[in-house]
Design a protein around this motif. Structure first.
Motif, PDB file in Angstrom:
ATOM      1  N   ASN A  70     -49.218 -35.590 -16.806  1.00 47.18           N
ATOM      2  CA  ASN A  70     -47.849 -36.089 -16.915  1.00 47.18           C
ATOM      3  C   ASN A  70     -47.789 -37.617 -16.907  1.00 47.18           C
ATOM      4  O   ASN A  70     -46.725 -38.202 -16.982  1.00 47.18           O
ATOM      5  CB  ASN A  70     -47.018 -35.551 -15.748  1.00 47.18           C
ATOM      6  CG  ASN A  70     -45.556 -35.432 -16.094  1.00 47.18           C
ATOM      7  OD1 ASN A  70     -45.219 -35.136 -17.234  1.00 47.18           O
ATOM      8  ND2 ASN A  70     -44.697 -35.656 -15.125  1.00 47.18           N
ATOM      9  N   ASP A 109     -45.914 -39.181 -19.775  1.00 44.87           N
ATOM     10  CA  ASP A 109     -44.478 -39.061 -19.568  1.00 44.87           C
ATOM     11  C   ASP A 109     -43.993 -40.210 -18.695  1.00 44.87           C
ATOM     12  O   ASP A 109     -43.005 -40.888 -19.007  1.00 44.87           O
ATOM     13  CB  ASP A 109     -44.190 -37.714 -18.898  1.00 44.87           C
ATOM     14  CG  ASP A 109     -42.700 -37.451 -18.687  1.00 44.87           C
ATOM     15  OD1 ASP A 109     -41.907 -38.382 -18.873  1.00 44.87           O
ATOM     16  OD2 ASP A 109     -42.358 -36.308 -18.348  1.00 44.87           O
ATOM     17  N   ARG A 142     -34.049 -36.106 -19.778  1.00 43.48           N
ATOM     18  CA  ARG A 142     -34.698 -34.803 -19.622  1.00 43.48           C
ATOM     19  C   ARG A 142     -33.976 -33.690 -20.388  1.00 43.48           C
ATOM     20  O   ARG A 142     -34.009 -32.523 -19.984  1.00 43.48           O
ATOM     21  CB  ARG A 142     -34.863 -34.449 -18.138  1.00 43.48           C
ATOM     22  CG  ARG A 142     -35.577 -35.513 -17.335  1.00 43.48           C
ATOM     23  CD  ARG A 142     -36.013 -35.045 -15.985  1.00 43.48           C
ATOM     24  NE  ARG A 142     -37.230 -34.254 -16.067  1.00 43.48           N
ATOM     25  CZ  ARG A 142     -38.474 -34.757 -16.122  1.00 43.48           C
ATOM     26  NH1 ARG A 142     -38.659 -36.065 -16.109  1.00 43.48           N
ATOM     27  NH2 ARG A 142     -39.516 -33.966 -16.184  1.00 43.48           N
ATOM     28  N   ASP A 156     -34.900 -32.009 -22.957  1.00 46.32           N
ATOM     29  CA  ASP A 156     -36.142 -31.875 -23.708  1.00 46.32           C
ATOM     30  C   ASP A 156     -35.966 -31.175 -25.052  1.00 46.32           C
ATOM     31  O   ASP A 156     -36.577 -31.571 -26.046  1.00 46.32           O
ATOM     32  CB  ASP A 156     -37.181 -31.123 -22.858  1.00 46.32           C
ATOM     33  CG  ASP A 156     -37.641 -31.949 -21.671  1.00 46.32           C
ATOM     34  OD1 ASP A 156     -37.192 -33.101 -21.539  1.00 46.32           O
ATOM     35  OD2 ASP A 156     -38.454 -31.446 -20.878  1.00 46.32           O
ATOM     36  N   ARG A 161     -44.810 -32.067 -20.524  1.00 47.60           N
ATOM     37  CA  ARG A 161     -43.742 -31.863 -19.545  1.00 47.60           C
ATOM     38  C   ARG A 161     -43.335 -30.396 -19.503  1.00 47.60           C
ATOM     39  O   ARG A 161     -43.106 -29.827 -18.441  1.00 47.60           O
ATOM     40  CB  ARG A 161     -42.542 -32.739 -19.893  1.00 47.60           C
ATOM     41  CG  ARG A 161     -41.384 -32.587 -18.911  1.00 47.60           C
ATOM     42  CD  ARG A 161     -40.137 -33.284 -19.443  1.00 47.60           C
ATOM     43  NE  ARG A 161     -40.215 -34.721 -19.300  1.00 47.60           N
ATOM     44  CZ  ARG A 161     -39.267 -35.551 -19.757  1.00 47.60           C
ATOM     45  NH1 ARG A 161     -38.208 -35.067 -20.394  1.00 47.60           N
ATOM     46  NH2 ARG A 161     -39.383 -36.853 -19.583  1.00 47.60           N
ATOM     47  N   TRP A 195     -45.865 -28.403 -17.623  1.00 43.48           N
ATOM     48  CA  TRP A 195     -45.742 -28.644 -16.184  1.00 43.48           C
ATOM     49  C   TRP A 195     -44.580 -27.840 -15.608  1.00 43.48           C
ATOM     50  O   TRP A 195     -44.670 -27.247 -14.537  1.00 43.48           O
ATOM     51  CB  TRP A 195     -45.558 -30.135 -15.962  1.00 43.48           C
ATOM     52  CG  TRP A 195     -45.191 -30.581 -14.581  1.00 43.48           C
ATOM     53  CD1 TRP A 195     -44.128 -31.341 -14.238  1.00 43.48           C
ATOM     54  CD2 TRP A 195     -45.901 -30.337 -13.364  1.00 43.48           C
ATOM     55  NE1 TRP A 195     -44.119 -31.574 -12.894  1.00 43.48           N
ATOM     56  CE2 TRP A 195     -45.188 -30.986 -12.329  1.00 43.48           C
ATOM     57  CE3 TRP A 195     -47.056 -29.640 -13.043  1.00 43.48           C
ATOM     58  CZ2 TRP A 195     -45.601 -30.941 -11.001  1.00 43.48           C
ATOM     59  CZ3 TRP A 195     -47.465 -29.589 -11.716  1.00 43.48           C
ATOM     60  CH2 TRP A 195     -46.752 -30.240 -10.718  1.00 43.48           C
TER      61      TRP A 195
END
Length: 208
Positions: free
Chosen positions: A11, A14, A143, A145, A183, A186
């Motif tokens: 990550n 990111d 976020r 996404d 992401r 994760w």
């Protein structure tokens, strides 16, 4: 299956892509302090770029160019100066106004307002690449996404036949798409939780 520790390492990209947002916000706060006590009623007549001062005429073309350059260089104090005058001029470009306001909102940490401004810009011209890129970045930072992935993939498709000139932008787009993919992985690991990992290990052991 990735462990939480390995997921954090993956990550890292990111995190790196989000750092510039924090730097923008810090720069904006510093510039706001520098503007305190300054009377902004007079039309700005100059722009400093890399230590060199350029004259700016009090007309829609000169101030528009200065505003666009200031946004691109993230000189937010200058953006505020030129935008205040530019909006009052006849024949100003509403696209540029949305572009500048979106940048200011993003630099100030108001991602929802930045998204609104960039979407309003793209309603006027859906193929304006800087606006497309900034919207994608804002969606990524907020976020969102799925929307971010859609935005960056659309840019990638648009630039697929752009030749050598498009390569720099494509590398940037691919970096965001890669970060979104990591992401997502994760988030899947977190949703599955340790019980899933335990079940996988138990199932694997049953075959040995």
């Amino acid at each position: 299956m990735a462990t939480p520790a390995s997921a954090q390492i993956e990550n890292g990209q990111d995190t790196r892509l989000r750092l510039d947002q924090q730097l923008d916000q810090q720069r904006a706060r510093q510039e706001e302090k520098g503007l305190e006590g300054i009377d902004g009623t007079d039309a700005p007549d100059s722009l400093v770029i890399d230590g060199k001062t350029y004259a700016v005429g009090n007309n829609v073309d000169d101030i528009g160019k200065a505003l666009y350059i200031s946004v691109g260089r993230r000189q937010w104090a200058d953006v505020r100066r030129f935008l205040a005058t530019y909006e009052l001029l006849p024949d100003h470009d509403p696209m540029l106004v949305h572009y500048a306001k979106g940048g200011l909102a993003r630099a100030g940490g108001d991602l929802a307002e930045a998204e609104r401004e960039y979407r309003a810009l793209l309603k006027l011209n859906s193929t304006f690449l800087p606006g497309q890129l900034e919207l994608g970045r804002v969606l990524f930072e907020n976020r969102k996404d799925r929307d971010a992935k859609r935005a960056f993939q659309a840019i990638r498709d648009q630039l697929a036949d752009g030749g050598e000139q498009a390569q720099g932008v494509l590398r940037n787009v691919d970096a965001f798409l890669g970060a979104l993919k990591k992401r997502q992985g994760w988030q899947v690991n977190l949703a599955l939780g340790p019980s899933y990992s335990d079940n996988v290990n138990q199932s694997s052991a049953s075959y040995t």
